[in-house]
Scaffold this active site. Structure first.
Site, PDB file in Angstrom:
ATOM      1  N   GLY A 277       0.763  -5.095   0.973  1.00 35.99           N
ATOM      2  CA  GLY A 277      -0.361  -5.185   0.043  1.00 35.99           C
ATOM      3  C   GLY A 277       0.061  -5.795  -1.288  1.00 35.99           C
ATOM      4  O   GLY A 277      -0.760  -6.401  -1.989  1.00 35.99           O
TER       5      GLY A 277
ATOM      6  N   ALA B 219       0.850  -1.190   0.000  1.00 37.13           N
ATOM      7  CA  ALA B 219       0.000   0.000   0.000  1.00 37.13           C
ATOM      8  C   ALA B 219       0.886   1.240   0.000  1.00 37.13           C
ATOM      9  O   ALA B 219       2.021   1.197   0.492  1.00 37.13           O
ATOM     10  CB  ALA B 219      -0.874  -0.016   1.242  1.00 37.13           C
TER      11      ALA B 219
ATOM     12  N   GLU C 275      -0.086  -9.370  -0.723  1.00 36.44           N
ATOM     13  CA  GLU C 275      -1.503  -9.755  -0.645  1.00 36.44           C
ATOM     14  C   GLU C 275      -2.114  -9.860  -2.043  1.00 36.44           C
ATOM     15  O   GLU C 275      -2.913 -10.751  -2.324  1.00 36.44           O
ATOM     16  CB  GLU C 275      -2.272  -8.742   0.214  1.00 36.44           C
ATOM     17  CG  GLU C 275      -1.910  -8.900   1.692  1.00 36.44           C
ATOM     18  CD  GLU C 275      -2.485  -7.810   2.579  1.00 36.44           C
ATOM     19  OE1 GLU C 275      -2.390  -6.626   2.183  1.00 36.44           O
ATOM     20  OE2 GLU C 275      -3.017  -8.126   3.653  1.00 36.44           O
TER      21      GLU C 275
ATOM     22  N   GLU D 165       4.496  -5.088   7.490  1.00 37.03           N
ATOM     23  CA  GLU D 165       3.566  -4.110   8.086  1.00 37.03           C
ATOM     24  C   GLU D 165       3.811  -3.843   9.559  1.00 37.03           C
ATOM     25  O   GLU D 165       3.613  -2.719  10.024  1.00 37.03           O
ATOM     26  CB  GLU D 165       2.111  -4.576   7.904  1.00 37.03           C
ATOM     27  CG  GLU D 165       1.542  -4.332   6.525  1.00 37.03           C
ATOM     28  CD  GLU D 165       1.803  -5.490   5.575  1.00 37.03           C
ATOM     29  OE1 GLU D 165       2.744  -6.266   5.842  1.00 37.03           O
ATOM     30  OE2 GLU D 165       1.087  -5.614   4.589  1.00 37.03           O
TER      31      GLU D 165
END
Ligand SMILES: CCCCCCCCCCCCC/C=C/C(=O)SCCNC(=O)CCNC(=O)[C@H](O)C(C)(C)COP(=O)(O)OP(=O)(O)OC[C@H]1O[C@@H](n2cnc3c(N)ncnc32)[C@H](O)[C@@H]1OP(=O)(O)O
Length: 694
Positions: free
Chosen positions: A100, A61, A103, A123
């Protein structure tokens, strides 16, 4: 932000294009959603490949977006939709697939990774958790024991040395006819060990011990428990709840701030090579740092015996270091010599001789004569005036401080000390060399103690004043360790050694024969002075290395600190000699006095133009003193507490201790409060004095 093209007539290739790491910003998420819609609705497309431009799949992200209102398509439904799609999707992973990005790879039905690709969930280092299904899917893919041991097992379907994207396209063509159901990771059942509770409890204990007070790793464990015990739709809900708690926490802000501060502080580009004078502990460590990155080193000592000892120790360090890193030791990069004349051709010299101005000046004068005119001359002084050294050379613009911290081959921090005459190129070269050696380099001004040691003084002073007033070393350390420091101030001082500070105090006339006999007790040079540290040293107690300091240890060099009745005795005798009535001191007072005095000096440093920005100070404390990262550093911590409160508390403590100037709120702190308390990143705009180089 993502390129869409049809390749091999039936494969939709989606390339993320958000340099430098293809972070999934709102624009990227939007482009992925649009591209996937196109691919799934186009009858010609039978399979999809997702890759990233410039050798990087996706760095996760976009962390910068966390600070503002969340915009663009939310990640969780976007990823769920990719996984649920009826056409096979293959992730072609080169470079990083982090957070992310990982992911995103996990919702693809297949993963092809280049052998050098890095996959993972960093994270927690940002104070959050992988909250786009990461905790739920990874566990379903590799099971809980594997997750505890290694993230490598069974994550990718093929590893390649070739272009991952080309391999993935071929792979996608072959995958078209295969059923997708078993490829949807969220549909798998998590493989759990029978002793799940015991395993998670043990991991929880470990985490609490290793990172006391840090929330994100504990939340991750709870998410793992959810993945093990709940169906996916419930697990993802739990993951989201945990994320909601973390996302707006002070710890997440602090850790994300540290991520960017660390990168801001290291923004220098030039790179050159170097060589070392003095093979004591620091010199040896610096020489190893240089050789590790392939720089040839000429190591100089003043006597044959010292040179031989230094040589053997450097070789031992290099060999151990190489063994640990699984590479061969770069011994051939070294030349050992007794003559400065051998330095005539080197690009850069780092002087690491004894901390004595007259000696250093002699070395710099000699270097001026023997080195070629373009050679940079650097000093590793921990506090002497860099400009005074520059002044004895024929090239003051090429002189700079490179202040390493002990042990130099381990400690990440490097203060690059800019004298008023150091040129920008010289500073940039030192910064660049620091980065090359894997250091976090921070440019600082030329003032006594530079930044780290200058700030340390008021912090340690407060701790010793608190001893006078009734606290014990263990009480003060406990309060600071509960705050998050791995070691309180006294345990840390015992580790570093108490004798250096004692010598510095003697040299500055604060104790010893130079003290004015007329000066009132517990006052020196017009301000409060605590004699206890000198008394501890007078007993030959220099910390761990002598088996005793503020604590006692089982042996010389021992690390197991135990409270020492002798120190307790010393404190009681001292208080009664000077008529001090001991009082109960709260942990709040300990933390406030130590940390607000530390931050207050930081404000002073900013005001004097000795650090360019509060982020630099915070980075110095994160990497040079083990300041708890989830608190963000002393300046960020002050901003989290609230500058108005910090100001009020400092005023309160200064009123109670008017003879302690470090408690007097700095004018910059007052200015910031008066002008509406801007965020840390904007403080720089309110600083009047800016060092020309910072
Ligand atoms: C009520 C509240 C509700 C809450 C609900 C909230 C839900 C919202 C969230 C939804 C769920 C999201 C879940 C996912 C989270 C994440 O993915 S967090 C990010 C995870 N990724 C990382 O931590 C990776 C960070 N980056 C790195 O480790 C390194 O940068 C790298 C990728 C390994 C590359 O290293 P290197 O080559 O050494 O380069 P650097 O100098 O480090 O970086 C280069 C520049 O790139 C910038 N950058 C890197 N990563 C990011 C990123 N993820 N976002 C933004 N920017 C990034 C970095 O700052 C550098 O920039 P410059 O300094 O400007 O050059």
């Amino acid at each position: 932000m993502a390129r869409y093209e049809l390749v091999k007539r039936s494969v939709a290739l989606i390339t993320l294009t958000n340099p430098p790491v293809n972070a999934s910003s709102s624009a990227v998420r939007h482009a992925i959603a649009k591209s996937m819609k196109c691919a799934l609705s186009d009858p010609e497309v039978t399979a999809v490949v997702i890759c990233g431009e410039n050798g990087s799949f996706c760095g996760g992200a976009d962390i910068r977006e966390f600070a503002g209102p969340l915009k663009g398509p939310p990640l969780v439904p976007l990823l769920d939709a990719i996984e649920a799609g009826e056409k096979p999707v293959v992730a072609a992973i080169e470079g990083v697939a982090l957070g992310g990005g990982f992911e995103l790879a996990l919702v693809c039905h297949y993963r092809i990774a280049h052998s050098k690709a890095r996959l993972g969930f960093p994270e927690v280092t940002l104070g959050i958790l992988p909250a786009a299904g990461g905790t739920q899917r990874l566990l379903r893919l590799i099971g809980i024991p594997a997750a505890a041991i290694s993230l490598k097992l069974g994550i990718v379907d093929q590893v390649t040395e070739q272009n991952a994207c080309e391999v993935a396209v071929e792979f996608a063509l072959r995958a078209v006819a295969k059923p997708l159901l078993s490829r949807r990771v969220s549909m798998l059942t998590t493989r759990c060990p029978p002793d799940l509770d015991a395993l998670l409890d043990a991991v929880t204990m470990q985490v609490k011990k290793k990172a006391p007070g840090v929330m994100a790793p504990l939340a991750c464990i709870q998410a793992v428990r959810a993945a093990a015990t709940m169906p996916y739709y419930k697990g993802i809900k739990r993951e989201g709840e945990l994320m909601a708690t973390l996302f707006n926490s002070g710890q997440a802000w602090a850790l994300q701030y540290c991520f960017f501060a660390q990168r801001t502080a290291g923004k220098w580009t030039l790179i050159r090579s170097a060589a070392v004078i003095g093979l004591g502990t620091m010199g040896r460590g610096i020489a190893v740092c240089l050789a590790r990155v392939g720089i040839s080193v000429i190591a100089v000592e003043s006597e044959k015996k010292l040179l031989e000892t230094g040589r053997q120790m450097v070789i031992g360090m290099l060999e151990r270091d190489a063994k640990r890193r699984g590479v061969s030791a770069s011994l051939n990069l070294f030349k050992f010599t007794l003559s400065l004349h051998d330095l005539k051709d080197v690009d850069l010299v780092i002087e690491v001789v004894f901390e004595d101005m007259a000696l250093k000046k002699r070395v710099f004068q000699e270097l001026s004569k023997v080195c070629r005119p373009a050679t940079l001359l650097c000093t590793n002084t921990s506090g002497l005036d860099v400009d005074a050294l520059a002044g004895v050379t024929d090239r003051p613009h090429l002189v700079v401080g490179m202040h390493f911290f002990s042990p130099a081959h381990v400690m990440k921090l490097l203060e690059v000390v800019c004298g008023p005459r150091s040129s920008s190129e010289t500073i940039a070269t030192a910064m660049s060399l620091g980065k090359r050696m894997g250091k976090v380099s921070v440019a600082v001004g030329n003032c006594p103690g530079f930044v780290r040691n200058r700030m340390l003084k008021p912090y340690i002073d407060q701790a010793t004043f608190l001893l006078e007033e009734g606290a014990t070393p263990e009480q003060i350390d406990k309060a600071l360790e509960d705050f998050g420091f791995a070691m309180g101030v006294f345990r840390m001082s015992d580790l570093a050694g108490l004798d250096v500070g004692w010598r510095v105090r003697k040299e500055s006339g604060l104790n010893g024969s130079d003290v004015d006999p007329e000066s009132p007790p517990r006052r020196r040079q017009g301000r409060r002075y605590c004699l206890i540290p000198d008394m501890v040293c007078e007993q030959g107690r220099f910390g761990q290395k002598t088996g005793g300091g503020w604590y006692m240890y089982d042996k010389r060099g021992g690390t197991n600190a135990k409270p020492d009745p002798l120190i307790q005795n010393l404190l009681e005798t001292y208080r009664s000699k000077y008529g001090i009535q001991p009082r109960n001191i709260s942990n709040q007072e300990i933390v406030e006095r130590c940390l607000f005095a530390l931050a207050n000096e930081g404000f002073g440093i900013l005001e004097d133009g000795m650090a360019a920005r509060p982020e630099d100070i915070d980075v110095i404390y994160l990497f040079g003193y083990g300041f708890p990262r989830h608190r963000g550093g002393p300046m960020f911590y002050a901003s989290m507490v609230g500058l108005e409160r910090v100001l009020k508390r400092l005023e309160h403590y200064h009123q109670a201790h008017p003879d302690v100037p470090h408690l007097k709120p700095s004018p910059l702190l007052k200015t910031l409060v008066a002008c509406g308390i801007p965020p840390v990143q904007k403080w720089r705009e309110h600083i009047k004095t800016m060092h020309s180089h910072l």
